[in-house]
Design a protein around this motif. Structure first.
Motif, short mmCIF file in Angstrom:
data_model
loop_
_atom_site.label_atom_id
_atom_site.label_comp_id
_atom_site.label_asym_id
_atom_site.label_seq_id
_atom_site.Cartn_x
_atom_site.Cartn_y
_atom_site.Cartn_z
N ARG B 61 36.63 3.17 58.49
CA ARG B 61 37.99 3.67 58.72
C ARG B 61 38.07 4.15 60.17
NH1 ARG B 61 42.29 5.35 55.59
NH2 ARG B 61 43.22 7.39 55.90
N VAL B 86 43.70 5.70 60.71
CA VAL B 86 44.60 6.84 60.82
C VAL B 86 44.98 6.95 62.28
CG1 VAL B 86 44.92 9.30 60.45
CG2 VAL B 86 43.32 8.04 59.00
N ALA B 107 40.55 17.04 62.17
CA ALA B 107 41.50 17.24 61.07
C ALA B 107 41.85 15.91 60.42
CB ALA B 107 42.75 17.94 61.59
N ALA B 108 41.95 14.87 61.25
CA ALA B 108 42.30 13.55 60.72
C ALA B 108 41.12 12.91 59.97
CB ALA B 108 42.76 12.63 61.85
N LYS B 110 38.69 14.69 58.33
CA LYS B 110 38.24 15.54 57.22
C LYS B 110 38.54 14.98 55.83
CE LYS B 110 37.73 20.48 56.70
NZ LYS B 110 38.26 21.79 57.03
N ASP B 111 39.78 14.54 55.62
CA ASP B 111 40.18 14.09 54.28
C ASP B 111 39.42 12.87 53.81
OD1 ASP B 111 41.94 16.14 54.18
OD2 ASP B 111 43.68 14.95 54.83
N SER B 112 38.91 12.08 54.76
CA SER B 112 38.20 10.87 54.36
C SER B 112 36.80 11.19 53.83
CB SER B 112 38.05 9.92 55.56
OG SER B 112 39.30 9.64 56.11
N GLU B 113 36.30 12.39 54.09
CA GLU B 113 34.96 12.80 53.68
C GLU B 113 33.93 11.70 53.90
OE1 GLU B 113 35.02 14.38 49.73
OE2 GLU B 113 36.20 16.13 50.34
N ASP B 204 47.72 4.55 58.78
CA ASP B 204 48.36 5.76 58.30
C ASP B 204 48.75 6.61 59.50
OD1 ASP B 204 49.10 7.88 56.81
OD2 ASP B 204 47.10 8.39 56.05
N LYS B 206 50.23 9.80 61.43
CA LYS B 206 50.44 11.23 61.20
C LYS B 206 50.88 11.91 62.50
CE LYS B 206 46.84 11.83 57.62
NZ LYS B 206 47.71 12.02 56.45
N ASP B 210 51.73 17.27 60.77
CA ASP B 210 51.18 16.81 59.49
C ASP B 210 49.76 17.35 59.28
OD1 ASP B 210 53.43 15.34 58.95
OD2 ASP B 210 52.57 13.43 59.65
N LEU B 211 49.04 17.51 60.40
CA LEU B 211 47.66 17.96 60.31
C LEU B 211 47.55 19.48 60.48
CD1 LEU B 211 46.02 15.12 62.45
CD2 LEU B 211 45.85 15.41 59.97
#
Lengths: 322, 262
Positions: B61, B86, B107-108, B110-113, B204, B206, B210-211
């Protein structure tokens, strides 16, 4: 005006202090009343005399880091000292692999910006202004810290000439290293030193560098031969390092080593800004390239528009016969 | 087979062959030229693709940041084989320094872990060389910079890290952040099929908000530093340029004699 206290991140290998550290100490003496060093290791006593003679009053050493990469422990130790009120007004580090790691981690730890690729620093009131060359050194940008200190700056090698002061040996004090937590864990398990003969690339009086115009990897031998005849060091452009002809340690440029020899010979190098920024401070420059439009000719004292495969062997033969 | 999810940070920059200039008004790089994928990042993309291939399962990603919704560089990396991207795109990001950039990218990411975050050692334009390590610090992860080779051994990465005098063998637990040097692998060229497939891959988009970033935390406002002067640097004068007539080497010999190098 001067700042009250500056810390310089000192780098040394087997008791030999990096030349960039001595250069930064020379800069720092003009900027602050007190100059001290942070050092990752337990052999601060071995370098106390040298660092002291360049103006460092105290070495804050972390002790043995058990092979940990220095970014996490050193930045945590400095941040803890700053939080305890024992920190400096500014921290200066050399643009090296370890220096960048420490500066980057520290900037997050302290939530302070880093000014990078600095070649000059001046005090403005109670803040610092750094000069950074961009676009291959054609433009200078001056950047001022506007927030609270401590200010963090990464200084490019060879920005000033290192000059000793008459300082006594530095005191050596232990610096507490906090538990790295989840960020720790990157550990050196083995070190490999490349064998090298002759003078060091960034200290040699003569540097001969080869580029893509050499044709193929075997022809690089000519660069090494000429370097040896002139008691100099062999260097390379990024293109042939990326192509795997020679190790990264040969690279001269923005990425790679900054060199300022008395004489720089560029063979088959066109002179991308990436390369020029690492060698344009040379006292004399000779360039050999078949393309008359090559940017390298714009900064060469003597430019030969010709085929390196012809000129280099002739030159090597002429010098061998002397 | 273990799953390997890798995030690669990529920067879209003006072509270094035509680097443009600083806009004296905004004090940022003029980005009205077409942006390309920073060549330094193509090595990270390739490395990530190879590691995912070797693991057998997982995906690559991309994470990128731009003040406008520039995508041409992302398209190149998607065409090479990355699965998704992203893009943090917000005019407020203009002028962000390396610390802010790292906070936004972290921050962008983080969510993907991800199991691994890869970045180039330094961008070809700004070359601060601090962002990968700053991302690691923001995420609280271990890191290895200047990697010239990477291999996976269970939950540990084995990395050859470039040093001034050679290289170090470094072991690092995952998840972690690695920055790679140019030349670590040979980046593939996007195939025609890859280029076509890239058009339908998800990007995606952002904003900074958003973050979770306020306008005062990013861009010039959040930088903690200010450009106070831009000047042309003193330039070297070009010397004599001669055409080789078969005897030009003698001019070099004379130059060396005059310098007393020989």
């Amino acid at each position: 005006m001067t700042l009250s206290k500056i810390w310089v991140y000192a780098e040394a290998l087997d008791g030999e202090v990096a030349s960039t550290t001595l250069e930064i100490l020379t800069m720092a003496r003009e900027l602050a009343d007190t100059v001290e060093c942070v050092y990752a290791g337990d052999d601060g006593d071995d370098i106390a005399e040298v660092l002291g003679s360049y103006g460092c009053e105290t070495i804050h050493q972390t002790g043995d880091l058990d092979g940990a990469l220095v970014g996490v422990p050193v930045s945590a130790a400095v941040a803890a000292a700053v939080e305890a009120g024992d920190g400096p007004d500014a921290i200066l580090l050399g643009t090296s692999y370890d220096g960048r790691d420490v500066a980057a981690r520290l900037s997050v730890g302290l939530d302070r910006p880093v000014i990078t690729n600095v070649v000059a620093l001046e005090v403005d009131g109670d803040t610092l202004v750094g000069t950074e060359p961009i676009f291959g050194g054609t433009t200078d940008v001056k950047t001022k810290f506007t927030g609270e200190g401590p200010y963090i700056a990464l200084v490019r090698p060879k920005s000033v000439a290192a000059e000793p002061s008459d300082g006594a040996a530095a005191d050596v004090e232990d610096l507490d290293v906090p538990d790295p937590g989840s960020s720790g864990g990157a550990t050196v398990v083995e070190r490999h030193l490349e064998e090298s003969s002759g003078p060091k690339l960034d200290e040699a009086a003569v540097v001969v560098s080869g580029g893509r115009g050499m044709g193929d990897a075997d022809n690089y031998e000519m660069v090494e031969k000429l370097a040896k005849l002139l008691k100099g060091a062999a260097g390379a452009s990024r293109a042939i390092v990326d192509a795997g002809w020679v190790p990264y340690s040969y690279q001269v440029g923005q990425t790679g080593k900054v060199v300022k020899p008395d004489l720089y010979i560029a063979a088959g190098i066109s002179g991308a800004t990436q390369h020029l920024v690492g060698m344009k401070g040379s006292k004399n420059i000779i360039a050999i390239n078949k393309d008359p439009e090559a940017p390298i000719f714009g900064i060469a004292d003597l430019g030969i528009v010709g085929d390196v495969h012809k000129v280099m062997p002739q030159l090597i033969e002429a010098l061998s016969n002397r | 087979m273990p799953v390997m999810n890798v995030v690669v940070c990529v920067k879209q920059i003006p072509d270094p062959a035509d680097p443009g200039a600083l806009d004296p008004e905004t004090k940022t790089l003029k980005r009205d030229v077409k942006l390309i994928l920073d060549e330094s990042d193509s090595y990270g993309v390739e490395m990530a693709l190879q590691l995912v291939d070797a693991a057998g399962e997982g995906e690559v990603r991309l994470v990128s940041m731009a003040p406008n919704n520039e995508r041409s560089g992302l398209s190149t990396a998607l065409a090479m084989g990355a699965a998704s991207a992203v893009l943090v795109s917000d005019p407020a990001l203009l002028g962000s320094d390396s610390l802010t950039t790292a906070k936004v990218l972290a921050a962008a990411i983080k969510d993907s872990e991800p199991d691994l975050v890869i970045a180039g050692s330094e961008s070809s334009d700004g070359y601060t060389g601090t962002v990968p390590e700053q991302i690691a610090a923001v995420l609280g992860l271990p890191s290895v910079t200047a990697a010239k080779s990477i291999s996976v051994d269970g939950d540990t990465l084995k990395v050859e890290r470039q040093t001034d005098t050679g290289h170090d063998d470094v072991e690092c637990p995952m998840p972690c952040v690695i920055s790679v040097t140019a030349g670590v692998v040979e980046p593939r060229y996007p195939s025609f099929k890859g280029i076509m497939a890239a058009k339908s891959k998800p990007v995606d988009e952002k904003t900074a908000a958003d973050l979770g970033f306020g306008a005062d935390q990013v861009g010039w406002a959040g930088a903690g530093q200010e450009i106070v002067d831009i000047t042309a640097a003193p330039q070297r004068e070009a010397g004599e340029v001669i055409e080789d007539d078969g005897e030009a080497y003698q001019r070099i010999v004379a130059f060396l004699e005059q310098m007393k190098v020989i």
